[in-house]
Design a protein around this motif. Sequence first.
Motif: not given
Length: 290
Positions: A183-196
């Motif tokens: 459920k999260s893979r597709e939406i998160l793949s739309r970003f070049a990076s994820k930073t907490l």
Amino acid sequence: MANKITTAGKFIPLLDEVYRTVSLTAKLDGPEELVRQGANANELIIPMIEMQGLGDYDRNSGYVAGDVTMTNETVKCNFDRGRMFTVDNMDNADSAGIAFGRLAGEFIRTKVAPELDAFRFASYASKEGVTQKAEDLADGAAVLAALRVATNAMDEAEVPMEDRHLFITPTLDGMIADLDITKSREILSRFASKTLVPQTRFYTAIEQKDGHTGGQEAGGYAKGSDGKELNFMVIHKPALIQFEKHVAPKIVTPDQNQEADAYKYGYRNVGVADVYKNKLAGVYASHKTA
């Protein structure tokens, strides 16, 4: 405020460091070749380009003449902060060199980087014209839905997918992680990076302490009185005017110090954090309602 330095004793000390993460926004710094010195010390000159669109081609007269405009926009630096520390030579010796030897690194890691991040996020989130969404996200499904709204908004505004970066609190990222990964893979793949980003750096507005007024001697920053806690931000890097124009760490040894037998460490950072007026759609900020 006087220094408080405890001697180390005759053993190899382990430094009890404060938990802090280095700068989270450094990845958004703009290329140095695109900016040059302004007429005044606190200015940067940013190139701006505009051009006309397509016109009808005529088989007799050929192309429609087009104009391109290249202008240099002056942007004033909006971040100018600094501090000077003095460490007595004997205090440094008695603390096994820790008092001064680790000062610079700890100061940048625990004080400079957090404030610089907080200032940048607040500057972008509060910029007039960027998308600001007030919402309280109760679970992972709500977070994913909010991210979908953000990406859809950028897609409709024709913001390129390349170089979009997601900045999100660890709490909300954890909510996503608790869901089925599909459920999260597709939406998160739309970003070049994820930073907490810790919530302590993630506000729509901050108050910077001046370092000398009563009650503000400790310096640093705090959440602004009208600031909201950010949930996440989606930032298209080319939309930002983010440059450090002048970073000046300064070390004065006891031999060079004409005033005292002491080390002096000074640090100043002058820069700008802003958004191009033609690229406001490249910043999306989701924040809590209260």
